[in-house]
Design a protein around this motif. Sequence first.
Motif, short mmCIF file in Angstrom:
data_model
loop_
_atom_site.label_atom_id
_atom_site.label_comp_id
_atom_site.label_asym_id
_atom_site.label_seq_id
_atom_site.Cartn_x
_atom_site.Cartn_y
_atom_site.Cartn_z
N ALA A 17 13.97 -104.70 10.61
CA ALA A 17 12.92 -105.02 9.74
C ALA A 17 13.42 -104.71 8.21
CB ALA A 17 11.74 -104.25 9.84
N GLY A 18 12.94 -105.77 7.34
CA GLY A 18 13.25 -105.48 5.96
C GLY A 18 12.31 -104.33 5.27
N GLY A 19 12.57 -103.87 4.12
CA GLY A 19 11.97 -103.16 3.17
C GLY A 19 12.90 -102.35 2.22
N THR A 20 12.44 -101.34 1.50
CA THR A 20 13.31 -100.64 0.59
C THR A 20 13.46 -99.39 1.03
OG1 THR A 20 11.46 -100.44 -0.90
CG2 THR A 20 12.44 -102.36 -1.20
N THR A 21 14.47 -98.53 0.60
CA THR A 21 14.56 -97.15 0.71
C THR A 21 14.94 -96.53 -0.70
OG1 THR A 21 15.71 -97.65 2.82
CG2 THR A 21 15.96 -95.42 1.68
N HIS A 22 13.97 -95.63 -1.03
CA HIS A 22 14.24 -95.10 -2.29
C HIS A 22 14.61 -93.54 -2.10
CE1 HIS A 22 13.81 -93.65 -6.49
NE2 HIS A 22 13.05 -92.58 -5.93
N VAL A 23 15.83 -93.03 -2.52
CA VAL A 23 16.21 -91.49 -2.45
C VAL A 23 15.75 -90.87 -3.67
CG1 VAL A 23 18.16 -90.18 -2.20
CG2 VAL A 23 18.18 -92.25 -0.93
N SER A 24 14.82 -89.69 -3.58
CA SER A 24 14.17 -89.09 -4.63
C SER A 24 15.14 -88.50 -5.35
CB SER A 24 13.20 -88.12 -4.07
OG SER A 24 13.63 -86.99 -3.51
N ASP A 25 14.82 -88.16 -6.62
CA ASP A 25 15.75 -87.25 -7.44
C ASP A 25 16.15 -85.85 -6.75
OD1 ASP A 25 15.38 -89.57 -9.30
OD2 ASP A 25 14.04 -88.23 -10.77
N GLU A 26 15.02 -85.25 -6.12
CA GLU A 26 15.12 -84.03 -5.70
C GLU A 26 16.21 -83.95 -4.53
OE1 GLU A 26 12.07 -85.65 -6.11
OE2 GLU A 26 11.00 -84.28 -8.03
N VAL A 27 16.12 -84.95 -3.83
CA VAL A 27 17.29 -85.04 -2.64
C VAL A 27 18.60 -85.12 -3.32
CG1 VAL A 27 18.07 -86.53 -0.97
CG2 VAL A 27 15.60 -86.24 -0.99
N VAL A 28 18.69 -85.82 -4.47
CA VAL A 28 20.05 -86.08 -5.05
C VAL A 28 20.58 -84.34 -5.59
CG1 VAL A 28 21.61 -86.86 -7.24
CG2 VAL A 28 20.16 -88.39 -5.24
N GLU A 29 19.35 -83.93 -6.22
CA GLU A 29 19.79 -82.52 -6.81
C GLU A 29 20.06 -81.56 -5.59
OE1 GLU A 29 15.77 -81.85 -8.73
OE2 GLU A 29 16.40 -83.05 -10.45
N LYS A 30 19.45 -81.61 -4.70
CA LYS A 30 19.79 -80.73 -3.42
C LYS A 30 21.36 -80.88 -3.04
CE LYS A 30 15.31 -79.60 -1.69
NZ LYS A 30 14.57 -79.59 -0.31
N ILE A 31 21.57 -82.16 -2.92
CA ILE A 31 22.98 -82.57 -2.47
C ILE A 31 24.03 -82.30 -3.47
CG2 ILE A 31 24.44 -84.59 -2.17
CD1 ILE A 31 21.93 -86.04 -0.94
N ALA A 32 23.71 -82.31 -4.79
CA ALA A 32 24.59 -81.99 -5.82
C ALA A 32 24.80 -80.40 -5.98
CB ALA A 32 24.27 -82.47 -7.34
N VAL A 33 23.75 -79.76 -5.76
CA VAL A 33 24.04 -78.21 -5.87
C VAL A 33 24.68 -77.69 -4.91
CG1 VAL A 33 22.65 -76.28 -5.83
CG2 VAL A 33 21.96 -77.78 -7.18
N ALA A 34 24.76 -78.42 -3.57
CA ALA A 34 25.00 -77.63 -2.44
C ALA A 34 26.83 -78.08 -2.59
CB ALA A 34 24.85 -78.36 -1.18
N ALA A 35 27.17 -79.10 -3.12
CA ALA A 35 28.56 -79.52 -3.48
C ALA A 35 29.16 -78.73 -4.45
CB ALA A 35 28.66 -81.07 -3.91
N ALA A 36 28.28 -78.56 -5.45
CA ALA A 36 28.79 -77.80 -6.96
C ALA A 36 29.17 -76.35 -6.19
CB ALA A 36 27.73 -77.82 -7.85
N ARG A 37 28.33 -75.71 -5.70
CA ARG A 37 28.53 -74.36 -5.19
C ARG A 37 29.64 -74.23 -4.32
NH1 ARG A 37 22.14 -72.39 -3.90
NH2 ARG A 37 21.95 -71.97 -6.05
#
Length: 137
Positions: A17-37
């Motif tokens: 099925a079609g549609g859009t997916t949006h990844v929130s800013d907060e999700v990217v922040e969590k990913i970035a913090v884990a990677a940086a640590r």
Amino acid sequence: MADEATQELSVTPDAVAGGTTHVSDEVVEKIAVAAARSVPGVAELGGDLARFFNSVLDKVGLDQVGDARRGCSAHVTNGAAVVNLVLVISGGRPVPEVTDAVRSAVTSAVEAYGLRVDEINIRVDDVALGGPAVPSA
């Protein structure tokens, strides 16, 4: 006529099925913090004020409040992320070496989630000498 009214529809497993997916800013922040640590030489994330409030929360038993995105902000637009990090580096570690490794780790982690990374801005706020970073009041 019975044969004309009955028609089989084939369903393929590839139909999506079609549609859009949006990844929130907060999700990217969590990913970035884990990677940086995970990068050697990163002692802590967050500026002086954030570290001060977090140390207070630690003392009253709320040590996980705000940890997920402390020292990080992100903005996602059209599948591309801009990440801003505030770091405390370990004493004796070359700043360019640590920040290059952080950029690489964060880029890999965010791109693994299907996003493009346009920028990773890093501000080195402090250096941890001899022990854990001590927040200033």
